[in-house]
Design a protein around this motif. Structure first.
Motif, short mmCIF file in Angstrom:
data_model
loop_
_atom_site.label_atom_id
_atom_site.label_comp_id
_atom_site.label_asym_id
_atom_site.label_seq_id
_atom_site.Cartn_x
_atom_site.Cartn_y
_atom_site.Cartn_z
N GLU A 151 -22.87 -4.57 -79.11
CA GLU A 151 -22.12 -3.51 -78.45
C GLU A 151 -20.64 -3.81 -78.65
O GLU A 151 -20.26 -4.93 -78.97
CB GLU A 151 -22.47 -3.42 -76.97
CG GLU A 151 -22.33 -4.74 -76.21
CD GLU A 151 -22.95 -4.68 -74.84
OE1 GLU A 151 -22.66 -3.73 -74.09
OE2 GLU A 151 -23.73 -5.60 -74.50
N ASP A 152 -19.81 -2.80 -78.50
CA ASP A 152 -18.37 -3.04 -78.67
C ASP A 152 -17.90 -4.12 -77.69
O ASP A 152 -18.18 -4.06 -76.49
CB ASP A 152 -17.59 -1.75 -78.41
CG ASP A 152 -17.79 -0.72 -79.52
OD1 ASP A 152 -18.34 -1.08 -80.57
OD2 ASP A 152 -17.41 0.45 -79.31
N ILE A 153 -17.17 -5.10 -78.23
CA ILE A 153 -16.63 -6.19 -77.42
C ILE A 153 -15.10 -6.04 -77.43
O ILE A 153 -14.46 -6.30 -78.46
CB ILE A 153 -17.01 -7.58 -77.96
CG1 ILE A 153 -18.51 -7.67 -78.28
CG2 ILE A 153 -16.55 -8.67 -77.00
CD1 ILE A 153 -19.40 -7.71 -77.08
N PRO A 154 -14.47 -5.61 -76.34
CA PRO A 154 -13.01 -5.46 -76.34
C PRO A 154 -12.33 -6.81 -76.55
O PRO A 154 -12.85 -7.86 -76.19
CB PRO A 154 -12.71 -4.90 -74.94
CG PRO A 154 -14.00 -4.32 -74.46
CD PRO A 154 -15.07 -5.18 -75.06
N VAL A 155 -11.15 -6.77 -77.15
CA VAL A 155 -10.37 -7.98 -77.33
C VAL A 155 -10.19 -8.68 -75.99
O VAL A 155 -10.03 -8.04 -74.96
CB VAL A 155 -9.00 -7.65 -77.97
CG1 VAL A 155 -8.17 -6.73 -77.09
CG2 VAL A 155 -8.22 -8.92 -78.30
N LYS A 156 -10.28 -10.01 -75.99
CA LYS A 156 -10.15 -10.90 -74.84
C LYS A 156 -11.43 -11.03 -74.02
O LYS A 156 -11.51 -11.90 -73.15
CB LYS A 156 -9.00 -10.48 -73.91
CG LYS A 156 -7.64 -10.34 -74.58
CD LYS A 156 -6.60 -9.86 -73.59
CE LYS A 156 -5.29 -9.50 -74.28
NZ LYS A 156 -4.30 -8.95 -73.34
N HIS A 157 -12.41 -10.19 -74.27
CA HIS A 157 -13.66 -10.26 -73.51
C HIS A 157 -14.60 -11.28 -74.14
O HIS A 157 -14.32 -11.85 -75.20
CB HIS A 157 -14.30 -8.89 -73.38
CG HIS A 157 -13.62 -8.02 -72.37
ND1 HIS A 157 -14.18 -7.74 -71.14
CD2 HIS A 157 -12.41 -7.40 -72.37
CE1 HIS A 157 -13.35 -6.99 -70.44
NE2 HIS A 157 -12.27 -6.76 -71.17
N LYS A 158 -15.74 -11.51 -73.51
CA LYS A 158 -16.65 -12.59 -73.89
C LYS A 158 -17.94 -12.03 -74.49
O LYS A 158 -18.50 -11.05 -73.99
CB LYS A 158 -16.99 -13.47 -72.68
CG LYS A 158 -15.80 -13.80 -71.76
CD LYS A 158 -14.65 -14.45 -72.48
CE LYS A 158 -13.50 -14.78 -71.53
NZ LYS A 158 -12.65 -13.67 -71.15
N ALA B 113 -13.41 -12.89 -77.73
CA ALA B 113 -13.05 -12.00 -78.83
C ALA B 113 -11.54 -12.01 -79.02
O ALA B 113 -10.79 -11.66 -78.10
CB ALA B 113 -13.54 -10.59 -78.55
N LEU B 114 -11.10 -12.42 -80.20
CA LEU B 114 -9.67 -12.43 -80.51
C LEU B 114 -9.19 -11.08 -81.04
O LEU B 114 -7.99 -10.85 -81.17
CB LEU B 114 -9.36 -13.52 -81.54
CG LEU B 114 -9.75 -14.96 -81.13
CD1 LEU B 114 -9.38 -15.93 -82.23
CD2 LEU B 114 -9.09 -15.34 -79.81
N ASP B 115 -10.12 -10.23 -81.34
CA ASP B 115 -9.85 -8.86 -81.75
C ASP B 115 -11.04 -8.03 -81.29
O ASP B 115 -12.10 -8.58 -81.00
CB ASP B 115 -9.68 -8.78 -83.28
CG ASP B 115 -8.96 -7.51 -83.73
OD1 ASP B 115 -8.69 -6.66 -82.85
OD2 ASP B 115 -8.68 -7.38 -84.92
N ASN C 150 -12.00 -18.69 -85.39
CA ASN C 150 -11.78 -18.00 -86.65
C ASN C 150 -10.95 -16.77 -86.33
O ASN C 150 -10.40 -16.66 -85.24
CB ASN C 150 -13.10 -17.68 -87.36
CG ASN C 150 -13.98 -16.73 -86.56
OD1 ASN C 150 -13.49 -15.94 -85.76
ND2 ASN C 150 -15.29 -16.82 -86.76
N LYS C 151 -10.84 -15.84 -87.25
CA LYS C 151 -9.94 -14.72 -87.03
C LYS C 151 -10.46 -13.73 -85.99
O LYS C 151 -9.71 -12.91 -85.47
CB LYS C 151 -9.68 -13.99 -88.34
CG LYS C 151 -8.89 -14.81 -89.36
CD LYS C 151 -8.64 -14.03 -90.62
CE LYS C 151 -7.82 -14.86 -91.62
NZ LYS C 151 -7.57 -14.11 -92.87
N LYS C 152 -11.74 -13.81 -85.67
CA LYS C 152 -12.35 -12.83 -84.78
C LYS C 152 -12.71 -13.38 -83.41
O LYS C 152 -12.59 -12.69 -82.40
CB LYS C 152 -13.61 -12.25 -85.44
CG LYS C 152 -13.34 -11.38 -86.66
CD LYS C 152 -12.76 -10.04 -86.25
CE LYS C 152 -12.65 -9.09 -87.43
NZ LYS C 152 -12.10 -7.77 -87.04
N ILE C 153 -13.22 -14.63 -83.37
CA ILE C 153 -13.73 -15.17 -82.11
C ILE C 153 -13.30 -16.62 -81.94
O ILE C 153 -12.89 -17.29 -82.90
CB ILE C 153 -15.27 -15.08 -82.04
CG1 ILE C 153 -15.91 -15.83 -83.21
CG2 ILE C 153 -15.73 -13.64 -81.99
CD1 ILE C 153 -17.42 -15.85 -83.17
#
Length: 542
Positions: free
Chosen positions: A40-47, A19-21, A4-7
Motif C-alpha cells: 500500500e502507499d507508504i508516505p515519506v517518514k512513515h514505517k 520510508a525516506l521517500d 538506501n535511497k528509499k528506506i
C-alpha cells in the motif's frame, strides 16, 4: 543503520523500516539481499513492515519494542494507529557497568567562545537583566516597565506590521513585511544584550507547592549564567513570598553574587511611586552590568539544553542524533548537557537506567518517571497519549516510537545526575531533567536549571524561544528550512537530502554554536523576539 535511497533500517533488530521517500503500492524495494513488494502507499517518514508481523507480535525500532500489532501486518504493509498500539519494554535497575567515551578533535579542545564571566565561575553566552513578578498581579506593572526600558534604552524594534496597518487605514500603497525591523534606537548599554520581562500566571491562587516550585524556578533564572541581575516585583500577600525567593537563592549560593532588587507594592503609597523607584534602582544596576565584557572561554563552560518540538518521522534519524553527538562532544570537553521531556523517554527507560552513574540516580529516574505517569493516568491520560496529531501525521504513531527517537538527543554519554523540575545543574556531563513534553514548559525548565544554550530539533516547525537562553532550531528535514526560513537555524536534513555525514554536520553545528554563544550571530527565535516563558505547575501536561 542500514540505508538506501528509499528506506532506512535504524537497528538490525528492527522489523520495520522508515520510508525516506513516498513508496507507491505495487513497487518493489530492494533491501540487503531481499526484495519487498510495497502493499500500500507508504508516505515519506512513515514505517513499513520488513516482514509479516502477526497479531499481538512486538514491533521493534531503534532495537527496542515500540508497539504491538493489533492485527496482522503483511510484509510491505503500512504501520498506522489502526494496526499498532503503544507498548514499551519493562525495566529495572541492573547494576552499574556502563562506560562510554568519545574522541574529540584537538581543534574543539582548543576552541573558545566569547562569553560573560560570572563571580560564581559560570560563563554566560549572553548578558541579560531580568524583571520577575512573584505573582501575576504584577504583570501589568512589568508591561509598563517593559515599554519604558525597551523604548528609552534602545531595545525596541520597529514594528513593520503597524506600518502595514497604517497604510491600509490611510489607503496608501501598502508593503508586505515578513518580520520585525531593526532597533528603533542605538542601545544605551552596548554590553547588555537585552532586558527581559518574565510575566506568568502563578504565585497565588494555586497550591503552596505550586508557589514553591515557581520560586525555585525563578531562583534558577537569576542564577543562570546568562543573567547579570534581576528586579523582582511583589504584591505582598501572595503565596510566593519574597522571603521564599531569598531562601531559594541562598540555597543556590547566589544571594550575594548578583544584584537582586526587591519591590513590594503594598509597602508603597502608590503604584507610580514604586515604579519610579524601580526605574532609578534598576538603572544603577544596569550601569554595573554594562561593565562586563565578553572574554574567551573554553567550551567546557557551555551548558547545553536538549529539546525537540514539532517532531516528524525524520527527527529521530537526523536532527536528534546530531544533537546527541554534540552533547557527547560537549560532555567529553568537560561541559554539561541536559536532556528533558520525561513523557518522551517512555520506552527507553532501561537504556537510560543502565547509563546512570549511580544506583541513587537510576532509582530517582525511575521514581520521577513512574510518579509522573501515574498522575497522568489518574486523570485518564498517560505517556502513551503524548504524540500530537502532527506527530502522528508524520509517522510517530506511538509514544515509544517518538521516545526512542527523542532520546537520541542525549547521545551515549553516562548520565551523571537526575534532576526534578527547577533543580539546578551542578555536575559535569549529561543530566536528565523531569519536564513535560510541552515545548515551552520544557525550555522554561531547561533555562531555570542553568542551560546557557538550547539545541532544539523540529521537523514540522515551531517558533519557540526563551527570554534568556538562545534557542537554536535544527531542522530534521531539508524541506522545512525552505518553507519556514524565519525560524530554522540549521538543516540536519542534509544527512538524507544531500548525503552529508553526521560528523561533517556536527563540525558545522559546533561552529554555529560558537558564533551564537559569542554573540556574533543571533538565533532566529531571538530575531523574532520569541521570549516564551511558561512555568510548569506540576499538573498533567504531556
Amino acid at each position: 543503520m542500514t540505508i538506501n535511497k528509499k528506506i532506512l533500517q535504524i537497528n538490525p533488530k528492527d522489523n520495520v523500516v522508515v520510508a525516506l521517500d513516498t513508496l507507491i503500492k505495487g513497487s518493489v524495494v530492494a533491501f540487503n539481499d531481499i526484495s519487498i513488494e510495497v502493499m500500500e502507499d507508504i508516505p515519506v517518514k512513515h514505517k513499513m513492515a520488513l516482514e509479516t508481523i502477526t497479531s499481538g507480535a512486538t514491533i521493534y525500532m531503534y532495537g527496542v519494542p515500540v508497539g504491538i500489532a493489533l492485527i496482522a501486518i503483511e510484509k510491505g504493509g503500512l504501520l498506522t494507529v489502526d494496526n499498532v498500539k503503544h507498548s514499551a519494554a519493562p525495566y529495572k535497575f541492573g547494576g552499574m557497568n556502563y562506560s562510554y567515551s568519545v574522541d574529540v578533535a584537538t581543534k574543539w579542545k582548543e576552541a573558545t567562545f566569547d562569553g560573560y564571566y560570572r563571580n560564581d565561575g559560570q560563563v554566560g553566552t549572553a548578558n541579560f537583566w531580568i524583571f520577575i513578578p512573584l505573582v501575576f498581579c504584577q504583570n501589568r506593572n512589568l508591561l509598563v516597565l517593559k515599554e519604558a526600558f525597551e523604548t528609552e534604552l534602545g531595545y525596541k524594534k520597529e514594528n513593520h506590521h503597524k506600518v502595514k496597518l497604517r497604510n491600509l487605514m490611510t489607503g496608501k500603497d501598502s508593503e508586505s513585511y515578513e518580520s520585525e525591523g531593526e532597533l528603533t534606537a542605538q542601545r544605551w548599554f552596548p554590553n547588555i544584550d537585552g532586558i527581559k520581562f518574565l510575566t506568568h500566571e502563578g504565585g497565588c491562587g494555586g497550591t503552596r507547592d505550586d508557589a514553591k516550585s515557581l520560586v525555585r524556578l525563578l531562583a534558577g533564572y537569576i542564577k543562570n549564567p546568562n543573567v547579570a541581575g534581576a528586579t523582582v516585583l511583589s504584591l505582598g500577600c501572595q503565596h510566593a513570598q519574597v522571603s521564599m525567593l531569598q531562601e531559594a537563592l541562598k540555597e543556590l549560593q547566589i544571594e550575594t553574587v548578583k544584584p537582586v532588587y526587591y519591590f513590594e507594592q503594598q509597602h508603597y503609597e502608590s503604584e507610580s511611586i514604586m515604579l519610579n523607584e524601580v526605574v532609578e534602582t534598576t538603572y544603577e544596576g544596569l550601569k554595573i552590568a554594562n561593565k562586563n565584557i565578553r572574554k574567551p572561554a573554553p567550551l567546557s563552560k557551555l551548558i547545553i539544553g536538549l529539546e525537540c518540538g514539532g517532531s516528524d518521522g525524520f527527527s529521530g534519524i537526523t536532527a536528534n542524533p546530531l544533537i546527541g553527538l554534540i552533547s557527547d562532544r560537549i560532555n567529553a570537553l568537560g561541559g554539561k548537557s541536559i536532556l528533558s521531556e520525561f513523557p518522551e523517554l517512555c520506552g527507553v527507560e532501561q537504556d537510560l537506567i543502565d547509563r546512570c552513574l549511580s544506583k541513587h540516580e537510576a532509582e530517582r529516574f525511575i521514581s520521577l518517571m513512574e510518579s509522573y505517569n501515574k498522575k497522568a493516568e489518574s486523570v485518564g491520560s498517560g505517556f502513551d497519549m503524548n504524540p500530537s496529531p502532527g506527530n502522528i501525521r508524520d509517522g510517530l504513531i506511538t509514544d515509544a516510537i517518538k521516545s526512542a527517537g527523542a532520546a537520541t538527543k542525549g547521545g551515549r554519554s553516562t548520565i551523571n545526575a537526575v534532576l526534578d523540575y527547577g533543580e539546578y545543574v551542578n555536575n559535569t556531563g549529561l543530566h536528565l531533567l523531569c519536564t513535560p513534553g510541552n515545548d515551552v514548559e520544557s525550555t522554561t525548565g531547561l533555562a531555570g536549571s542553568g542551560a546557557n544554550l538550547i539545541l532544539f530539533s523540529t521537523g514540522l516547525g515551531t517558533p519557540t524561544g526563551n527570554p534568556i537562553c538562545p534557542v537554536l532550531k535544527i531542522s530534521s528535514n531539508s524541506v522545512l528550512p525552505e518553507r519556514m526560513k524565519d525560524i530554522i537555524d540549521f538543516d540536519a536534513g542534509k544527512i538524507i537530502s544531500a548525503g552529508i555525514s553526521m560528523d561533517t554536520l556536527a563540525d558545522q553545528l559546533m561552529n554555529l554554536i560558537i558564533e551564537v554563544s559569542s554573540g556574533r550571530k543571533q538565533t532566529k527565535a531571538a530575531s523574532l523576539g520569541q521570549d516564551d516563558f511558561i512555568p510548569w505547575k506540576r499538573g498533567v501536561s504531556l
